[in-house]
Write a protein that holds these residues in place. Structure first.
Motif: not given
Length: 202
Positions: A165-173
């Protein structure tokens, strides 16, 4: 909102008399002025009495004091947060941890409905729901529409680990930072994240 939510709201709106010991409250609240402190302490005591976590309420009051907000504004902010914590508990269940309730309250303020919190709770099973709620809130803060953010996090919630979930958020950011529309960034990245996510571990 279920009956318990109404009880929390009613209790927080009708500030009951409190003892001198209770009025002293958390020593951190000494930063508040003499008129505001007893009102905030009463709100916090009421929240504690109905089983809500009080540290977020203390921190909200201190945040207002540091910013120089008027006493009435501070009291209103504390009251609203306590009500949100009550709504989060209704949605997440009585077994939710204080950090889950705090994250749930933040998600509600970001625009998520109580049903979204309940669905995330079910999707995560016995795993903490804190990170899923935090990612949802962060996505909205970065401009992702609440419906898009909700769909994305719910898509990942059942199988993704917190790290996923953290990796997903960072990718979106990152995509947003280089000019991608927030909604498109979340929609594209969630498909890739869903393929890569491994089953969550307790």
């Amino acid at each position: 909102m279920r009956a318990s939510g109404y009880v929390v709201l009613l209790s927080l709106c009708l500030v009951a008399p409190f003892s001198r010991a209770a009025a002293q409250g958390d020593p951190r609240l000494e930063r508040l002025d003499e008129a505001t402190r007893p009102v905030v302490v009463a709100l916090i005591d009421t929240a504690r009495a109905v089983g809500l976590p009080v540290n977020p309420l203390v921190e909200r009051a201190l945040e207002g004091a540091i910013k120089g907000a008027p006493g009435a504004t501070i009291a209103t902010a504390v009251r609203r947060l306590a009500a949100d914590l009550g709504r989060a508990r209704d949605a997440l269940g009585s077994g939710a941890s204080p950090v889950e309730l705090d994250a749930g309250a933040a998600a509600l303020r970001a625009g998520a409905g109580p049903d979204v919190l309940t669905r995330l709770r079910r999707a995560r099973g016995h795993r903490p729901v804190t990170m899923a709620l935090a990612v949802l809130t962060d996505l909205v803060a970065r401009g992702v529409p609440i419906d898009t953010a909700t769909t994305a996090v719910l898509t990942l919630a059942a199988t993704a680990r917190d790290e996923d979930l953290v990796d997903f958020r960072r990718a979106v950011e990152r995509d947003i930072a280089i000019g991608a529309p927030p909604a498109a960034a979340a929609s594209i990245r969630v498909n890739a994240a869903a393929r890569e996510a491994r089953p969550g571990r307790p």
